[in-house]
Design an enzyme around this catalytic site. Structure first.
Site, PDB file in Angstrom:
ATOM      1  N   GLU A 285       1.340  -0.812   0.176  1.00 23.88           N
ATOM      2  CA  GLU A 285      -0.002   0.018  -0.079  1.00 23.88           C
ATOM      3  C   GLU A 285       0.910   1.395  -0.316  1.00 23.88           C
ATOM      4  O   GLU A 285       0.577   2.534   0.612  1.00 23.88           O
ATOM      5  CB  GLU A 285      -0.819   0.175   1.575  1.00 23.88           C
ATOM      6  CG  GLU A 285      -2.120  -1.407   1.425  1.00 23.88           C
ATOM      7  CD  GLU A 285      -2.890  -1.096   2.478  1.00 23.88           C
ATOM      8  OE1 GLU A 285      -2.774   0.024   2.984  1.00 23.88           O
ATOM      9  OE2 GLU A 285      -4.075  -2.103   2.267  1.00 23.88           O
TER      10      GLU A 285
ATOM     11  N   GLU B   5      -4.305  -9.278   0.480  1.00 22.95           N
ATOM     12  CA  GLU B   5      -4.116  -8.301   1.769  1.00 22.95           C
ATOM     13  C   GLU B   5      -6.080  -8.629   1.780  1.00 22.95           C
ATOM     14  O   GLU B   5      -6.293  -7.909   1.266  1.00 22.95           O
ATOM     15  CB  GLU B   5      -4.320  -6.928   2.509  1.00 22.95           C
ATOM     16  CG  GLU B   5      -3.710  -7.396   4.366  1.00 22.95           C
ATOM     17  CD  GLU B   5      -2.998  -6.054   4.317  1.00 22.95           C
ATOM     18  OE1 GLU B   5      -1.636  -5.546   3.871  1.00 22.95           O
ATOM     19  OE2 GLU B   5      -4.066  -4.956   4.814  1.00 22.95           O
TER      20      GLU B   5
HETATM   21  C1  GAL Z   1      -3.928  -2.652   5.649  1.00 20.50           C
HETATM   22  C2  GAL Z   1      -2.312  -2.504   5.726  1.00 20.50           C
HETATM   23  C3  GAL Z   1      -2.227  -3.247   6.983  1.00 20.50           C
HETATM   24  C4  GAL Z   1      -2.984  -3.123   7.828  1.00 20.50           C
HETATM   25  C5  GAL Z   1      -4.920  -3.342   7.321  1.00 20.50           C
HETATM   26  C6  GAL Z   1      -5.184  -2.968   8.357  1.00 20.50           C
HETATM   27  O1  GAL Z   1      -4.526  -1.323   4.964  1.00 20.50           O
HETATM   28  O2  GAL Z   1      -1.679  -2.975   4.618  1.00 20.50           O
HETATM   29  O3  GAL Z   1      -1.183  -2.794   7.243  1.00 20.50           O
HETATM   30  O4  GAL Z   1      -2.982  -1.335   8.435  1.00 20.50           O
HETATM   31  O5  GAL Z   1      -5.032  -2.157   6.415  1.00 20.50           O
HETATM   32  O6  GAL Z   1      -7.072  -3.724   7.692  1.00 20.50           O
END
Ligand code: GAL
Length: 800
Positions: A416, A492
């Site tokens: 991100e 993710e």
């Molecule tokens: C994502 C990020 C993670 C964490 C997660 C929480 O955007 O890559 O590090 O912050 O969100 O939902």
């Protein structure tokens, strides 16, 4: 007592000394602390790996950040309290130690290796600064040959500096991974100089390509390949040096392939001769396996298409912080294996060597990540400060140090990164990817992208080998069409939030939902504004062959980032975990298990059935199961049969009885096979008053190495042995014999009790005590007591 490198044995060509003991540590800057004659006798005596901040205390003022978290869609700055765990990691810390190298001569070369140092390590040897590094997650080494004092104590000092507002989670502090001194000959194999690949594999034959970088002249390399039983299955000798590199292609017949189900490992023994003299010998474990990523088809391992059933993990290990520990890592992987997971993403940084070794042995695919920031900041003092100068060397070290692990099947150059916006971002993505390719042409590179629309427009996403989407389930289809690769990775997913054993009413899907007790509901229907519940990912994974798998945020809760309570004290750790900070499974564990573990039955009922005061009120019951349908009974009365169906994502993956009226007693679920025959059942009972403690150790035998850990789950039950699911009794722990009390955790993200003190409250009826072995063989006794409760004891033995 000073440490000494043992004398070189007759055939011993190298020695590796791990500097674990006898360190002195001081928090705060001290003038002259690098000087050899500096008096550190008043400093704390510690062993390394060490995390100086994990003993706390928690304090809401530590690293308080008044910021708007832009990537979370925030526009207004608010005061974030537990963002980095509220533990005292900020500031300067000094470590000092000594070592000696008997028989040191002009023939020898000495390497000082750090497997991670948080952060900005400055390294001094015998009073001289010999080097520094910036990124706290990197592995790095220095050639210290010219600074060694022969046959005397060498004084090593390391200064570490952690800045405030430098992280989005708890980064830990100090020498949290191993420090090693490697003594070898000048004529030797270079550090991380071996690169083993398996470019051709058939059932009869594998071509094992071994590249070996060396220093010295008139060298001959003998490489032996051993199978898992230690039997030599192939040998090759070469004298042909290409510049400073040997290259061998070695045939291994009837190769046994590495996979998550059959994590078969070979070992390559590299022997370097000068004439008849053996100058160096190292062994490298590797696997024979084939990976392929193909448009429309997806990822295949050894010619079978499989999907990543993965979880993201931060590097902290809950109550012991970031100090790396093999037993703690193995326990995590054991839990994940039972859940049916087959993959890990080291978010958002370099994994520990220990974790990679375990993934090789236990069978996990690995996505090794490097950075959370490139040139554009997320936090004021984040990696962007070093990106231009350090990114290349950080990647080079990541790849060179870890590329022989068969578990690693993909690299990630970023997570991100705000560089997703603007034209420079695509160039940076290409630059970094090219570095990975140069160092390792065998694995693709991804970036976890959250600004999916921007990356479609700018070409950023098109540059990557594998486009990774973080969340944004609604954009998968569009991204798949827009990007040229023909596949999408859920780099993710989910970010569902829940607190173990806590249930909220009414039971409805919600985003960024907050409650007065700062907990989240374990009906698993709550997520963040940018994220979603697990079921929505399952739909994509099941229906789209071009979606190559997912990495759930996260496998375990971690310290820091207490969303959705980022600005509410005392929340200080995450709610995202499938397992809590103590490693205890939340209900979600069984939802993933019901899909991912295709070998074992899953039949799990929620919520608990202790709802005094809710009599007569609607209290939905969910069942997470590998079966398609089931019938629910409340005190013997049928609540009807539920069958998984396509009407909504939740109906597709869960069985839900939404109208159940609470009455104390027993709820029972009977599951049916595809023919409608009852095949399994489970019951939950209303518990009476807490009566007795029950202990269950994950292992009853530990290595007598002073490092091994047993994780003992402590529960409280009523007179009939029924778990008391809401108990919060204060407990005390006492360890005697061949071990010590290390820490405890209960999974409550709002608890300010310190992990290392031998007392803690139960959370939802449970907690976990960590018992550490001593270096003596013997028996450990753990006693757990609490006011008004029957005390419990358990025994663990230590062996050599
Ligand atoms: C994502 C990020 C993670 C964490 C997660 C929480 O955007 O890559 O590090 O912050 O969100 O939902």
């Amino acid at each position: 007592m000073a440490l000494t490198v043992s004398v070189f044995g007759q055939n011993k060509t190298r020695e590796v000394l791990t500097l674990e003991k006898n360190w002195r540590f001081h928090k705060g800057d001290v003038e002259n602390a690098y000087a050899p004659d500096f008096n550190d006798s008043k400093w704390e005596s510690v062993t390394v790996p060490h995390d100086w901040a994990i003993k706390g205390p928690f304090n809401m003022d530590i690293d308080k950040q008044t910021v708007a978290i832009v990537q979370n869609g925030e526009e207004v700055a608010t005061e974030k309290t537990g963002r980095t765990g509220a533990l005292p990691y900020i500031g300067v810390g000094w470590y000092r130690n000594q070592f000696s190298i008997p028989n040191f001569s002009a023939e020898k070369k000495v390497i000082l290796l750090f497997e991670g140092a948080m952060s900005e390590p400055e390294v001094f040897l015998n009073g001289k600064k010999i080097g520094s590094w910036n990124y706290g997650y990197s592995y790095f080494y220095f050639d210290i040959t010219d600074h060694i004092l022969a046959d005397q104590q060498n004084s090593l000092a390391v200064k570490l500096t952690n800045r405030e507002r430098s992280s989005r989670w708890y980064p830990g502090a100090g020498l949290y991974r191993n420090v090693r001194v490697i003594v070898k000959n000048k004529a030797s194999i270079d550090q991380w100089g071996t690169f083993i690949t398996t470019p051709f594999i058939s059932s009869e034959l594998a071509k094992v390509n071994v590249k070996t970088k060396v220093s010295g002249e008139h060298l001959i390399l003998v490489t032996q390949i051993k199978d898992a039983d230690g039997k030599i299955v192939a040998t090759d000798t070469t004298k042909t040096l290409y510049d400073n590199e040997f290259e061998q292609n070695i045939a291994v017949s009837n190769p046994k392939l590495w996979s998550p189900e059959t994590p078969y490992l070979y070992t390559s023994i590299s022997q370097l001769y000068m004439g008849n003299h053996l100058k160096d010998e190292i062994s490298t474990r590797f696997g024979i396996r084939k990976i392929k990523y193909e448009a429309e088809k997806g990822f295949s391992l050894n010619d079978s298409v499989i999907k990543f059933k993965g979880v993201c993990l931060h590097h902290d290990l809950g109550p012991i912080g970031t100090a790396v520990n093999t037993a703690a890592l193995r326990r995590q992987l054991t839990i994940l294996k039972d859940m049916g997971a087959n993959a890990i993403r080291s978010s958002h940084n370099m994994p520990s060597f220990e974790q990679l070794e375990l993934c090789d042995e236990m069978g996990f695919l690995f996505l090794a990540e490097s950075f959370d920031e490139w040139a554009k900041p997320k936090v004021e003092n984040g990696y962007h400060l070093y990106f231009e100068t350090d990114a290349e060397k950080d990647i080079v070290n990541l790849v060179q140090a870890t590329r022989n692990h068969p578990s690693i099947v993909m690299w990630s150059s970023g997570n991100e990164v705000p560089d997703q916006w603007g034209s420079d971002g695509a160039k940076r993505a290409k630059w970094l990817q090219d570095i990975f390719h140069r160092e390792d042409p065998t694995r693709p590179v991804t970036v976890g992208m959250d600004q999916v629309e921007a990356t479609m427009a700018s070409g950023f996403g098109a540059v990557l080998d594998i486009p990774g989407l973080n969340y944004r389930v609604h954009l998968y289809e569009e991204a798949y069409k827009a990007f040229p690769q023909g596949l999408i990775l859920g780099s993710e997913t989910a970010s569902t939030v829940s607190s173990r054993g806590i249930y909220k009413f009414p039971v409805v899907e919600a985003k960024m939902k907050q409650y007065n007790d700062l907990q989240s509901s374990s009906y698993d229907l709550e997520a963040c504004s940018w994220s979603n519940i697990p079921d929505e990912d399952f739909v994509l994974q099941d229906d789209k062959p071009w979606v190559i798998g997912e990495f759930v945020w996260t496998g375990f809760d971690y310290l820091g980032e207490p969303t959705p309570y980022d600005d509410m004290w005392p929340s200080r750790s995450s709610y995202f975990g499938i397992n809590d900070l103590a490693g205890l499974p939340k209900d979600r564990y069984y939802l993933y298990r019901s899909r991912w573990n295709t070998k074992d039955e899953t039949l799990h009922i929620l919520p608990h059935w202790n709802w005094e005061g809710r009599e007569g009120e609607v209290t939905p019951v969910f069942v997470y199961t590998s079966y398609e349908s089931a019938e629910l009974f409340v005190n013997g009365k049928s609540m009807g049969v539920q069958k998984k169906n396509m009407s909504s994502p939740t109906n597709r993956y869960r069985l839900m009885w939404m109208d159940v009226i609470y009455e104390p007693g027993t709820i029972k679920v009977v599951a049916f096979d595809s023919e409608g025959r009852p095949v399994a059942e489970k019951e939950t009972h209303t518990a009476g008053k807490p009566y007795q403690l029950v202990l269950e150790a994950d292992r009853t035998q530990l290595n007598a190495d002073g490092k091994d850990l047993a994780f003992v789950t402590v529960s409280v039950v009523d007179k009939n042995g029924i778990l008391c699911p809401t108990a919060t009794n204060q407990l005390n722990f006492n360890v005697t014999g061949a071990g010590t009390y290390r820490a405890a955790a209960n999974g409550d993200a709002t608890s300010l009790e310190m992990f290392h003190l031998p007392t803690m409250k139960l959370f939802s009826g449970k907690l976990v005590v960590l018992v550490q072995s001593a270096e003596d063989v013997g028996k450990i006794e753990l006693t757990v007591s609490g006011k008004g409760l029957k005390t419990a004891k358990t025994y663990i033995t230590t062996i050599n």
